[in-house]
Scaffold this motif. Sequence first.
Motif, PDB file in Angstrom:
ATOM      1  N   GLY A   1      -8.032  29.728  90.237  1.00 54.92           N
ATOM      2  CA  GLY A   1      -7.826  30.813  91.180  1.00 54.92           C
ATOM      3  C   GLY A   1      -8.655  32.045  90.885  1.00 54.92           C
ATOM      4  O   GLY A   1      -8.624  33.011  91.644  1.00 54.92           O
ATOM      5  N   ARG A   2      -9.402  32.041  89.800  1.00 52.06           N
ATOM      6  CA  ARG A   2     -10.231  33.170  89.425  1.00 52.06           C
ATOM      7  C   ARG A   2     -11.316  32.708  88.458  1.00 52.06           C
ATOM      8  O   ARG A   2     -11.243  31.605  87.918  1.00 52.06           O
ATOM      9  CB  ARG A   2      -9.397  34.286  88.773  1.00 52.06           C
ATOM     10  N   ILE A   3     -12.304  33.578  88.231  1.00 52.44           N
ATOM     11  CA  ILE A   3     -13.359  33.290  87.278  1.00 52.44           C
ATOM     12  C   ILE A   3     -13.083  34.081  86.003  1.00 52.44           C
ATOM     13  O   ILE A   3     -12.907  35.299  86.039  1.00 52.44           O
ATOM     14  CB  ILE A   3     -14.744  33.683  87.839  1.00 52.44           C
ATOM     15  N   ALA A   4     -13.028  33.383  84.890  1.00 52.69           N
ATOM     16  CA  ALA A   4     -12.784  34.049  83.615  1.00 52.69           C
ATOM     17  C   ALA A   4     -13.974  34.926  83.241  1.00 52.69           C
ATOM     18  O   ALA A   4     -15.130  34.526  83.418  1.00 52.69           O
ATOM     19  CB  ALA A   4     -12.545  33.010  82.523  1.00 52.69           C
ATOM     20  N   ARG A   5     -13.711  36.131  82.747  1.00 49.35           N
ATOM     21  CA  ARG A   5     -14.749  37.033  82.268  1.00 49.35           C
ATOM     22  C   ARG A   5     -14.406  37.452  80.838  1.00 49.35           C
ATOM     23  O   ARG A   5     -13.241  37.635  80.495  1.00 49.35           O
ATOM     24  CB  ARG A   5     -14.829  38.288  83.152  1.00 49.35           C
ATOM     25  N   GLY A   6     -15.441  37.586  80.031  1.00 51.71           N
ATOM     26  CA  GLY A   6     -15.233  38.009  78.662  1.00 51.71           C
ATOM     27  C   GLY A   6     -14.706  39.428  78.580  1.00 51.71           C
ATOM     28  O   GLY A   6     -14.970  40.268  79.444  1.00 51.71           O
ATOM     29  N   TYR A   7     -13.955  39.717  77.514  1.00 54.75           N
ATOM     30  CA  TYR A   7     -13.286  41.014  77.383  1.00 54.75           C
ATOM     31  C   TYR A   7     -13.222  41.411  75.923  1.00 54.75           C
ATOM     32  O   TYR A   7     -12.774  40.646  75.066  1.00 54.75           O
ATOM     33  CB  TYR A   7     -11.876  40.900  77.959  1.00 54.75           C
ATOM     34  N   LEU A   8     -13.706  42.623  75.636  1.00 59.91           N
ATOM     35  CA  LEU A   8     -13.619  43.167  74.283  1.00 59.91           C
ATOM     36  C   LEU A   8     -12.485  44.171  74.146  1.00 59.91           C
ATOM     37  O   LEU A   8     -11.993  44.407  73.046  1.00 59.91           O
ATOM     38  CB  LEU A   8     -14.940  43.833  73.890  1.00 59.91           C
ATOM     39  N   GLY A   9     -12.088  44.782  75.265  1.00 59.06           N
ATOM     40  CA  GLY A   9     -11.025  45.774  75.214  1.00 59.06           C
ATOM     41  C   GLY A   9     -11.517  47.131  74.765  1.00 59.06           C
ATOM     42  O   GLY A   9     -10.812  47.842  74.042  1.00 59.06           O
ATOM     43  N   LEU A  10     -12.723  47.500  75.222  1.00 58.48           N
ATOM     44  CA  LEU A  10     -13.317  48.767  74.823  1.00 58.48           C
ATOM     45  C   LEU A  10     -13.771  49.573  76.029  1.00 58.48           C
ATOM     46  O   LEU A  10     -14.293  49.013  77.004  1.00 58.48           O
ATOM     47  CB  LEU A  10     -14.541  48.526  73.921  1.00 58.48           C
ATOM     48  N   GLY A  11     -13.571  50.875  75.966  1.00 58.84           N
ATOM     49  CA  GLY A  11     -14.182  51.790  76.914  1.00 58.84           C
ATOM     50  C   GLY A  11     -15.393  52.410  76.232  1.00 58.84           C
ATOM     51  O   GLY A  11     -15.261  53.011  75.155  1.00 58.84           O
ATOM     52  N   LEU A  12     -16.573  52.240  76.809  1.00 59.22           N
ATOM     53  CA  LEU A  12     -17.811  52.617  76.136  1.00 59.22           C
ATOM     54  C   LEU A  12     -18.576  53.690  76.893  1.00 59.22           C
ATOM     55  O   LEU A  12     -18.544  53.739  78.129  1.00 59.22           O
ATOM     56  CB  LEU A  12     -18.706  51.384  75.957  1.00 59.22           C
ATOM     57  N   GLN A  13     -19.290  54.493  76.153  1.00 54.58           N
ATOM     58  CA  GLN A  13     -20.143  55.540  76.714  1.00 54.58           C
ATOM     59  C   GLN A  13     -21.520  55.416  76.064  1.00 54.58           C
ATOM     60  O   GLN A  13     -21.632  55.392  74.840  1.00 54.58           O
ATOM     61  CB  GLN A  13     -19.554  56.927  76.420  1.00 54.58           C
ATOM     62  N   PRO A  14     -22.586  55.312  76.873  1.00 54.90           N
ATOM     63  CA  PRO A  14     -23.921  55.190  76.264  1.00 54.90           C
ATOM     64  C   PRO A  14     -24.313  56.450  75.511  1.00 54.90           C
ATOM     65  O   PRO A  14     -24.041  57.569  75.952  1.00 54.90           O
ATOM     66  CB  PRO A  14     -24.838  54.944  77.466  1.00 54.90           C
ATOM     67  N   VAL A  15     -24.950  56.259  74.368  1.00 52.54           N
ATOM     68  CA  VAL A  15     -25.483  57.373  73.580  1.00 52.54           C
ATOM     69  C   VAL A  15     -26.873  56.973  73.090  1.00 52.54           C
ATOM     70  O   VAL A  15     -27.182  55.789  72.954  1.00 52.54           O
ATOM     71  CB  VAL A  15     -24.582  57.712  72.366  1.00 52.54           C
ATOM     72  N   ARG A  16     -27.697  57.970  72.850  1.00 53.54           N
ATOM     73  CA  ARG A  16     -29.043  57.694  72.364  1.00 53.54           C
ATOM     74  C   ARG A  16     -29.159  58.133  70.910  1.00 53.54           C
ATOM     75  O   ARG A  16     -28.839  59.259  70.558  1.00 53.54           O
ATOM     76  CB  ARG A  16     -30.080  58.416  73.225  1.00 53.54           C
ATOM     77  N   LEU A  17     -29.617  57.198  70.069  1.00 53.68           N
ATOM     78  CA  LEU A  17     -29.862  57.475  68.667  1.00 53.68           C
ATOM     79  C   LEU A  17     -31.365  57.580  68.416  1.00 53.68           C
ATOM     80  O   LEU A  17     -32.173  57.267  69.298  1.00 53.68           O
ATOM     81  CB  LEU A  17     -29.261  56.362  67.795  1.00 53.68           C
ATOM     82  N   ASP A  18     -31.718  57.974  67.207  1.00 51.41           N
ATOM     83  CA  ASP A  18     -33.139  58.100  66.883  1.00 51.41           C
ATOM     84  C   ASP A  18     -33.871  56.768  67.001  1.00 51.41           C
ATOM     85  O   ASP A  18     -35.060  56.731  67.337  1.00 51.41           O
ATOM     86  CB  ASP A  18     -33.308  58.643  65.453  1.00 51.41           C
TER      87      ASP A  18
END
Length: 287
Positions: free
Chosen positions: A193-210
């Motif tokens: 009845g649905r398509i399984a999707r992977g899940y880490l359980g994280l809310g993420l925000q992109p950041v730039r490092l050196d």
Amino acid sequence: MTDPTLSSLSSALADVVARAAPSIVSVHSHRSRSTGFVWKQGLIVTADEALADEGEVEIGLADGRSVTATIAGRDHTTDIALLRADTGIAAVKLSATVPALGTLSVVVATNRDAPSATLGMVSTSGKSWRSLRGGDIDARIELDVRLRSSQEGGLALDAGGEAFGMAVLGPRRVLVIPTATIERVAAQLETRGRIARGYLGLGLQPVRLDDGVAAMVMNVDKAGPAAAAGIRQGDVIVAVNDQKLSGVRALVRTLGPATVGTVVDVAVRRGGEPVSFKVTVGERPEA
């Protein structure tokens, strides 16, 4: 004087349409009217985008009858929905062939509940791609043809009558969801009845490092896989399986159905120090 070549082509195309038309149905939902086709006995494939989010769904048949359908499952990332309805109509035979560039194509559909057909050409025929919603589409097929909204979900056929996919309305062009994608997704919708999707359980925000792009953990699902592995709010993810992060969206898109249950190595920086975690990918909860 009649041109025998054109007459022969016309007759051949008419025969192609006549063979496919019995498996085509119209789909009525609260939002719109569209088209579907019988994939298996009692199961109809249609375009997910054309279906309303709620309310009854009715199937219009060529003989004027209508039957009520239930939604067996839907996947907005590939634009495929599966309906259950007792139509008594034979299923269409889908071909795994991807048509060559320049191939003539006929879209057999419904318009105002009547059978319809429109002729065009395959304007793009290429490799697999990922939709804007994150769905894996097995081949890039575009048609140089005009479709009404009621014809969305119709069958795309080549000049030999081989059904190579479902015609849908893209942002600026008509796309075809190929047979390989339909068979893969519809089979999962039929059973789960649905398509399984992977899940880490994280809310993420992109950041730039050196040294490149990373993702800061803004929140953690306490019952999710990442929390169980020890990842915390404030950690900065720099790589997964030794591959440097190219962005948050890219990370999310890698979490397809095949990743559920697999273990990934997540490299993070915590307080500036490198730390590594092994996370067992879970299944994304239903919204």
